[in-house]
Enzyme design. Structure first.
Site, mmCIF file in Angstrom:
data_model
loop_
_atom_site.group_PDB
_atom_site.id
_atom_site.type_symbol
_atom_site.label_atom_id
_atom_site.label_comp_id
_atom_site.label_asym_id
_atom_site.label_seq_id
_atom_site.Cartn_x
_atom_site.Cartn_y
_atom_site.Cartn_z
ATOM 1 N N ARG A 1 3.802 79.826 84.851
ATOM 2 C CA ARG A 1 4.859 78.848 84.561
ATOM 3 C C ARG A 1 4.408 77.443 84.961
ATOM 4 O O ARG A 1 3.793 77.263 86.022
ATOM 5 C CB ARG A 1 6.148 79.221 85.301
ATOM 6 N N ASP A 2 4.730 76.470 84.083
ATOM 7 C CA ASP A 2 4.393 75.072 84.373
ATOM 8 C C ASP A 2 5.181 74.603 85.590
ATOM 9 O O ASP A 2 6.366 74.908 85.745
ATOM 10 C CB ASP A 2 4.720 74.195 83.152
ATOM 11 N N ILE A 3 4.502 73.858 86.447
ATOM 12 C CA ILE A 3 5.118 73.394 87.691
ATOM 13 C C ILE A 3 6.199 72.332 87.428
ATOM 14 O O ILE A 3 7.102 72.147 88.243
ATOM 15 C CB ILE A 3 4.012 72.867 88.646
ATOM 16 N N ASN B 1 -2.552 69.807 73.892
ATOM 17 C CA ASN B 1 -2.851 68.384 74.004
ATOM 18 C C ASN B 1 -4.362 68.219 74.150
ATOM 19 O O ASN B 1 -4.987 68.904 74.949
ATOM 20 C CB ASN B 1 -2.147 67.788 75.228
ATOM 21 N N GLU C 1 -3.619 65.960 80.700
ATOM 22 C CA GLU C 1 -3.798 65.614 82.126
ATOM 23 C C GLU C 1 -4.822 66.523 82.783
ATOM 24 O O GLU C 1 -5.538 66.103 83.682
ATOM 25 C CB GLU C 1 -2.461 65.758 82.875
ATOM 26 N N VAL C 2 -4.832 67.779 82.380
ATOM 27 C CA VAL C 2 -5.713 68.760 83.024
ATOM 28 C C VAL C 2 -6.779 69.172 82.010
ATOM 29 O O VAL C 2 -6.452 69.704 80.943
ATOM 30 C CB VAL C 2 -4.925 69.995 83.513
ATOM 31 N N HIS D 1 -5.601 74.480 77.701
ATOM 32 C CA HIS D 1 -4.359 75.221 77.949
ATOM 33 C C HIS D 1 -3.416 75.038 76.775
ATOM 34 O O HIS D 1 -3.347 73.974 76.169
ATOM 35 C CB HIS D 1 -3.687 74.787 79.257
ATOM 36 N N MET D 2 -2.691 76.089 76.495
ATOM 37 C CA MET D 2 -1.682 76.079 75.440
ATOM 38 C C MET D 2 -0.317 76.110 76.118
ATOM 39 O O MET D 2 -0.066 76.981 76.947
ATOM 40 C CB MET D 2 -1.885 77.318 74.565
ATOM 41 N N HIS D 3 0.523 75.114 75.798
ATOM 42 C CA HIS D 3 1.897 75.121 76.320
ATOM 43 C C HIS D 3 2.739 76.019 75.419
ATOM 44 O O HIS D 3 2.736 75.839 74.193
ATOM 45 C CB HIS D 3 2.513 73.725 76.280
#
Ligand code: AMP
Length: 115
Positions: free
Chosen positions: A29-31, A88, A96-97, A101-103
């Site tokens: 889970r995204d923080i 992104n 940012e990171v 990564h896939m949201h």
């Protein structure tokens, strides 16, 4: 490129709310969630962003990220109502990171175009 905080999450050196894991893929889970369901789906191998993807092996890996997204969306009960997958890539997209990564976003009505 230097490793990111996601490598530490993969090695379980820092905590994360992990919702899915297999040999090649981890999801947590995204923080700072932007929707009721906001999960990051990442390859365990270090690839900075989409633009470094090429060839059959990476295509297979991308397929594995999507398979994970579909499995998680079902588990989170957003598969039928709809969800959004976001990758992104680079500064203008707000990455940012620099670990691919896939949201997976869902649980609310999304707007288009995105901001
Ligand atoms: P992006 O802007 O596409 O690079 O997205 C990076 C995402 O990682 C952001 O949504 C952050 O909230 C999220 N994030 C950063 N650090 C962590 C962490 N330690 N655990 C979970 N999510 C994180």
């Amino acid at each position: 490129m230097a490793e990111t905080i996601f490598s530490k999450i993969i090695r379980k050196e820092i905590p994360a709310d992990i919702v899915f894991e297999n040999e090649h893929v981890l999801a947590f889970r995204d923080i700072k969630p932007q929707a009721p369901v906001h999960i990051l789906i990442i390859p365990k191998v270090e690839i900075p962003s989409v633009k470094e993807l090429s060839g059959a092996e990476h295509s297979k890996l991308l397929g594995e990220l999507i398979d994970a997204a579909n499995a998680i969306a079902k588990k989170e009960k957003i598969s039928e109502i709809g969800f959004r997958l976001v990758l992104n890539c680079g500064p203008d997209a707000g990455q940012e990171v620099y670990h691919l990564h896939m949201h997976l976003l869902g649980g609310r009505k999304m707007k288009w175009p995105p901001g």
